[in-house]
Design a protein around this motif. Structure first.
Motif, PDB file in Angstrom:
ATOM      1  N   ARG A   1      19.976   6.073 -37.807  1.00 49.32           N
ATOM      2  CA  ARG A   1      18.665   5.421 -37.872  1.00 49.32           C
ATOM      3  C   ARG A   1      18.811   3.950 -38.241  1.00 49.32           C
ATOM      4  NH1 ARG A   1      13.968   7.087 -40.944  1.00 49.32           N
ATOM      5  NH2 ARG A   1      12.986   5.891 -39.284  1.00 49.32           N
ATOM      6  N   LEU A   2      19.731   3.650 -39.137  1.00 41.96           N
ATOM      7  CA  LEU A   2      19.998   2.253 -39.481  1.00 41.96           C
ATOM      8  C   LEU A   2      20.477   1.490 -38.252  1.00 41.96           C
ATOM      9  CD1 LEU A   2      20.346  -0.082 -41.445  1.00 41.96           C
ATOM     10  CD2 LEU A   2      22.587   0.866 -42.071  1.00 41.96           C
ATOM     11  N   GLN A   3      21.261   2.149 -37.424  1.00 45.70           N
ATOM     12  CA  GLN A   3      21.745   1.512 -36.203  1.00 45.70           C
ATOM     13  C   GLN A   3      20.592   1.180 -35.263  1.00 45.70           C
ATOM     14  OE1 GLN A   3      25.126   3.537 -34.699  1.00 45.70           O
ATOM     15  NE2 GLN A   3      25.231   2.374 -32.814  1.00 45.70           N
ATOM     16  N   ALA A   4      19.607   2.061 -35.167  1.00 47.15           N
ATOM     17  CA  ALA A   4      18.454   1.808 -34.308  1.00 47.15           C
ATOM     18  C   ALA A   4      17.666   0.596 -34.800  1.00 47.15           C
ATOM     19  CB  ALA A   4      17.559   3.045 -34.264  1.00 47.15           C
ATOM     20  N   TRP A   5      17.412   0.533 -36.104  1.00 44.05           N
ATOM     21  CA  TRP A   5      16.663  -0.591 -36.653  1.00 44.05           C
ATOM     22  C   TRP A   5      17.496  -1.866 -36.638  1.00 44.05           C
ATOM     23  CZ3 TRP A   5      11.705  -1.147 -37.129  1.00 44.05           C
ATOM     24  CH2 TRP A   5      10.907  -0.002 -37.208  1.00 44.05           C
ATOM     25  N   ALA A   6      18.805  -1.751 -36.764  1.00 45.89           N
ATOM     26  CA  ALA A   6      19.672  -2.922 -36.654  1.00 45.89           C
ATOM     27  C   ALA A   6      19.564  -3.546 -35.269  1.00 45.89           C
ATOM     28  CB  ALA A   6      21.118  -2.526 -36.953  1.00 45.89           C
ATOM     29  N   ALA A   7      19.462  -2.704 -34.254  1.00 46.13           N
ATOM     30  CA  ALA A   7      19.306  -3.217 -32.889  1.00 46.13           C
ATOM     31  C   ALA A   7      17.984  -3.963 -32.734  1.00 46.13           C
ATOM     32  CB  ALA A   7      19.392  -2.070 -31.890  1.00 46.13           C
ATOM     33  N   VAL A   8      16.920  -3.439 -33.329  1.00 41.47           N
ATOM     34  CA  VAL A   8      15.613  -4.105 -33.258  1.00 41.47           C
ATOM     35  C   VAL A   8      15.670  -5.467 -33.935  1.00 41.47           C
ATOM     36  CG1 VAL A   8      13.214  -3.986 -34.040  1.00 41.47           C
ATOM     37  CG2 VAL A   8      14.322  -1.953 -33.093  1.00 41.47           C
ATOM     38  N   ALA A   9      16.258  -5.519 -35.135  1.00 43.85           N
ATOM     39  CA  ALA A   9      16.379  -6.789 -35.849  1.00 43.85           C
ATOM     40  C   ALA A   9      17.216  -7.788 -35.052  1.00 43.85           C
ATOM     41  CB  ALA A   9      16.998  -6.549 -37.226  1.00 43.85           C
ATOM     42  N   SER A  10      18.255  -7.301 -34.414  1.00 38.77           N
ATOM     43  CA  SER A  10      19.120  -8.183 -33.633  1.00 38.77           C
ATOM     44  C   SER A  10      18.386  -8.774 -32.441  1.00 38.77           C
ATOM     45  CB  SER A  10      20.347  -7.402 -33.159  1.00 38.77           C
ATOM     46  OG  SER A  10      21.067  -6.874 -34.254  1.00 38.77           O
ATOM     47  N   ILE A  11      17.582  -7.964 -31.784  1.00 38.97           N
ATOM     48  CA  ILE A  11      16.803  -8.461 -30.643  1.00 38.97           C
ATOM     49  C   ILE A  11      15.850  -9.558 -31.084  1.00 38.97           C
ATOM     50  CG2 ILE A  11      15.046  -7.827 -28.940  1.00 38.97           C
ATOM     51  CD1 ILE A  11      16.350  -5.011 -28.905  1.00 38.97           C
ATOM     52  N   ALA A  12      15.173  -9.346 -32.200  1.00 37.57           N
ATOM     53  CA  ALA A  12      14.189 -10.320 -32.681  1.00 37.57           C
ATOM     54  C   ALA A  12      14.829 -11.668 -32.988  1.00 37.57           C
ATOM     55  CB  ALA A  12      13.496  -9.772 -33.933  1.00 37.57           C
ATOM     56  N   VAL A  13      16.075 -11.679 -33.438  1.00 41.16           N
ATOM     57  CA  VAL A  13      16.752 -12.932 -33.796  1.00 41.16           C
ATOM     58  C   VAL A  13      17.491 -13.531 -32.599  1.00 41.16           C
ATOM     59  CG1 VAL A  13      18.571 -13.927 -35.235  1.00 41.16           C
ATOM     60  CG2 VAL A  13      16.951 -12.296 -36.216  1.00 41.16           C
ATOM     61  N   LEU A  14      18.174 -12.704 -31.827  1.00 39.82           N
ATOM     62  CA  LEU A  14      19.016 -13.215 -30.757  1.00 39.82           C
ATOM     63  C   LEU A  14      18.230 -13.690 -29.542  1.00 39.82           C
ATOM     64  CD1 LEU A  14      21.917 -10.586 -30.871  1.00 39.82           C
ATOM     65  CD2 LEU A  14      21.956 -12.946 -31.689  1.00 39.82           C
ATOM     66  N   LEU A  15      17.061 -13.117 -29.301  1.00 41.78           N
ATOM     67  CA  LEU A  15      16.273 -13.523 -28.131  1.00 41.78           C
ATOM     68  C   LEU A  15      15.897 -15.001 -28.183  1.00 41.78           C
ATOM     69  CD1 LEU A  15      14.869 -12.799 -25.507  1.00 41.78           C
ATOM     70  CD2 LEU A  15      12.897 -12.002 -26.832  1.00 41.78           C
ATOM     71  N   PRO A  16      15.286 -15.494 -29.265  1.00 40.45           N
ATOM     72  CA  PRO A  16      14.985 -16.931 -29.297  1.00 40.45           C
ATOM     73  C   PRO A  16      16.237 -17.798 -29.365  1.00 40.45           C
ATOM     74  CG  PRO A  16      14.431 -15.893 -31.395  1.00 40.45           C
ATOM     75  CD  PRO A  16      14.736 -14.794 -30.444  1.00 40.45           C
ATOM     76  N   LEU A  17      17.297 -17.303 -30.000  1.00 39.85           N
ATOM     77  CA  LEU A  17      18.512 -18.103 -30.098  1.00 39.85           C
ATOM     78  C   LEU A  17      19.158 -18.331 -28.741  1.00 39.85           C
ATOM     79  CD1 LEU A  17      20.278 -16.762 -33.344  1.00 39.85           C
ATOM     80  CD2 LEU A  17      19.139 -18.961 -32.994  1.00 39.85           C
ATOM     81  N   THR A  18      19.287 -17.270 -27.952  1.00 33.75           N
ATOM     82  CA  THR A  18      19.901 -17.454 -26.637  1.00 33.75           C
ATOM     83  C   THR A  18      19.001 -18.264 -25.707  1.00 33.75           C
ATOM     84  OG1 THR A  18      20.948 -16.313 -24.769  1.00 33.75           O
ATOM     85  CG2 THR A  18      18.996 -15.277 -25.699  1.00 33.75           C
ATOM     86  N   ALA A  19      17.680 -18.155 -25.872  1.00 33.15           N
ATOM     87  CA  ALA A  19      16.750 -18.909 -25.029  1.00 33.15           C
ATOM     88  C   ALA A  19      16.836 -20.405 -25.292  1.00 33.15           C
ATOM     89  CB  ALA A  19      15.323 -18.417 -25.252  1.00 33.15           C
ATOM     90  N   THR A  20      17.106 -20.786 -26.545  1.00 31.60           N
ATOM     91  CA  THR A  20      17.113 -22.201 -26.910  1.00 31.60           C
ATOM     92  C   THR A  20      18.506 -22.820 -26.928  1.00 31.60           C
ATOM     93  OG1 THR A  20      17.165 -21.589 -29.261  1.00 31.60           O
ATOM     94  CG2 THR A  20      15.005 -21.997 -28.273  1.00 31.60           C
ATOM     95  N   MET A  21      19.535 -22.014 -27.155  1.00 32.35           N
ATOM     96  CA  MET A  21      20.875 -22.572 -27.356  1.00 32.35           C
ATOM     97  C   MET A  21      21.819 -22.354 -26.181  1.00 32.35           C
ATOM     98  SD  MET A  21      21.492 -21.402 -31.349  1.00 32.35           S
ATOM     99  CE  MET A  21      23.141 -22.108 -31.355  1.00 32.35           C
ATOM    100  N   GLU A  22      21.476 -21.475 -25.248  1.00 33.44           N
ATOM    101  CA  GLU A  22      22.385 -21.155 -24.151  1.00 33.44           C
ATOM    102  C   GLU A  22      21.728 -21.367 -22.797  1.00 33.44           C
ATOM    103  OE1 GLU A  22      25.287 -17.766 -26.148  1.00 33.44           O
ATOM    104  OE2 GLU A  22      23.453 -17.095 -25.148  1.00 33.44           O
ATOM    105  N   SER A  23      22.557 -21.424 -21.782  1.00 31.06           N
ATOM    106  CA  SER A  23      22.077 -21.520 -20.404  1.00 31.06           C
ATOM    107  C   SER A  23      22.979 -20.651 -19.532  1.00 31.06           C
ATOM    108  CB  SER A  23      22.100 -22.970 -19.921  1.00 31.06           C
ATOM    109  OG  SER A  23      23.424 -23.485 -19.969  1.00 31.06           O
ATOM    110  N   GLY A  24      22.543 -20.392 -18.317  1.00 38.29           N
ATOM    111  CA  GLY A  24      23.355 -19.622 -17.379  1.00 38.29           C
ATOM    112  C   GLY A  24      23.266 -18.125 -17.549  1.00 38.29           C
ATOM    113  N   GLN A  25      22.225 -17.651 -18.256  1.00 37.38           N
ATOM    114  CA  GLN A  25      22.105 -16.207 -18.465  1.00 37.38           C
ATOM    115  C   GLN A  25      21.905 -15.465 -17.147  1.00 37.38           C
ATOM    116  OE1 GLN A  25      20.636 -18.583 -20.194  1.00 37.38           O
ATOM    117  NE2 GLN A  25      20.179 -18.029 -22.320  1.00 37.38           N
ATOM    118  N   VAL A  26      20.987 -15.968 -16.324  1.00 37.10           N
ATOM    119  CA  VAL A  26      20.707 -15.305 -15.042  1.00 37.10           C
ATOM    120  C   VAL A  26      21.914 -15.394 -14.122  1.00 37.10           C
ATOM    121  CG1 VAL A  26      19.216 -15.298 -13.011  1.00 37.10           C
ATOM    122  CG2 VAL A  26      18.236 -15.739 -15.275  1.00 37.10           C
TER     123      VAL A  26
END
Length: 295
Positions: free
Chosen positions: A170-195
Motif C-alpha cells: 500500500r505504501l508503494q501505491a501511495w508512493a507512486a501517486v506522490a511521485s506523479i504529483a512531483v515529477l509531472l511538473p518537473l519534467t514539463a518545465t525542466m526537460e524536452s524531447g519526451q514525445v
C-alpha cells in the motif's frame, strides 16, 4: 531456507541488478529524459496498484513525503545519474545507502552503534571512495554524485518508514501517486524531447518501463517482502548483497562497462562493510530497508 525461497530471492537479485542496466539503456541509448522516465514508471505502478489506494491511510502527508523519498524521488536522481555514469559504478556507489541508513537511524531513532557496525560503516564509505578515486570514474563524477544523492534520499526515507503503520504494498501505491504529483511538473518545465523519445523507439521504451515498474517494483519487491514475512530477516536480507555484484557483472556484459581493478577492490571493501552492517543486530531499526531503500 527452503530451496523455493532461495530461488525466488536470487531471481529478485537478478531483477534488481538488471533494472540499473535497463534504466541506463532507456536513458542513454533510447534517449528518454530521466524525469520523464521516472514519471512513466510511477504512472504504471499507480495504475497496477490503484485498488490499494483505498481507504485513505492515516498520516497521509507523511505517507506521501516518505513515499516520494523511497520511490520517484530517489529513482529520478538515480536515472539522472545514469545519463553519464556506468551501471557498474552506480551499483558500487549505491552501496552507501546501507551505512547512511544506519547514520540516519542514529540521528532520528536513537540507534546505538558499537565498534563492529562502526567499522562496517567506515569500510562501506572507504571502499566507495577508493573505487571512485581511480580509473576513469572521476570523468562521470556528476552522474555518480547524483547516484549518491539518490542513495541518501532513499536511506533518509527508509528510516522514517518505521513510523508508518502501512503495509509495504500500500505504501508503494501511495508512493507512486506522490511521485506523479512531483515529477509531472518537473519534467514539463525542466526537460524536452519526451514525445520524441516515445516515438523513436516506442516498443523498446515500453519494454523498459514494463520491466522497471511491473517486474521490479511490483513483482520483485512484493516477493521480497512476502519472503520477509515467511522467513527470518537474518536469512533473507544478507542474500540481497548479491545485487551489487550482479550489477557490476551485467554492466560489463550488457553495456560494456570498463571494470578496472580499483573498482573491483573498492566495491569488495564496500560490500564487506555493508555485510557487517546487515549481519550485526539492530535494536531500533528493521533490516528490510537497509539494502532495499527504494521501491
Amino acid at each position: 531456507m527452503p530451496a523455493r525461497a532461495l530461488v525466488i530471492m536470487m531471481a529478485c537479485n537478478i531483477v534488481w541488478a538488471l533494472n540499473v542496466v535497463v534504466s541506463k539503456i532507456a536513458i542513454a541509448d533510447l534517449g528518454a529524459p530521466p524525469l520523464f522516465y521516472a514519471l512513466l514508471r510511477s504512472v504504471i505502478v499507480a495504475l497496477v496498484l490503484v485498488p490499494l489506494l483505498r481507504p485513505l491511510p492515516e498520516k497521509l502527508w507523511q505517507v506521501l513525503v516518505i513515499g516520494l523519498a523511497i520511490s520517484g524521488g530517489s529513482f529520478a536522481l538515480l536515472f539522472m545519474g545514469l545519463a553519464t555514469a556506468s551501471p557498474s559504478a552506480a551499483g558500487v556507489v549505491s552501496l552507501t545507502g546501507a551505512p547512511m541508513t544506519v547514520l540516519f537511524a542514529i540521528l532520528f531513532l536513537g540507534e546505538r552503534v558499537r565498534w563492529r557496525r562502526g567499522m562496517g560503516i567506515g569500510l562501506a564509505f572507504g571502499g566507495v571512495l577508493f573505487a571512485m578515486a581511480g580509473d576513469n570514474q572521476m570523468e562521470t563524477s556528476t552522474g555518480l554524485l547524483l547516484v549518491f544523492v539518490s542513495a541518501l534520499v532513499g536511506a533518509l526515507g527508509s528510516v522514517f518508514v518505521k513510523r508508518l503503520e502501512l503495509p509495504s504494498i500500500r505504501l508503494q501505491a501511495w508512493a507512486a501517486v506522490a511521485s506523479i504529483a512531483v515529477l509531472l511538473p518537473l519534467t514539463a518545465t525542466m526537460e524536452s524531447g519526451q514525445v520524441a523519445s516515445l516515438s523513436n523507439a516506442p516498443l523498446e521504451l515500453v519494454a523498459c518501463l514494463f520491466f522497471a515498474s511491473v517486474v521490479v517494483s511490483v513483482g520483485a519487491h512484493t516477493a521480497y517482502y512476502r519472503l520477509l514475512q515467511e522467513h527470518d530477516a537474518n536469512l533473507i536480507v544478507p542474500l540481497t548483497l548479491f545485487t551489487p555484484i550482479l550489477t557490476i557483472a551485467f554492466g560489463a556484459w550488457l553495456t560494456g562497462d570498463a571494470i578496472g581493478g580499483r573498482l573491483l577492490v573498492g566495491g569488495a571493501i564496500a560490500l564487506l562493510g555493508v555485510a557487517i552492517i546487515v549481519l550485526r543486530p539492530s535494536a531500533t531499526f528493521t533490516r528490510r530497508f537497509l539494502v532495499r531503500p527504494r521501491f
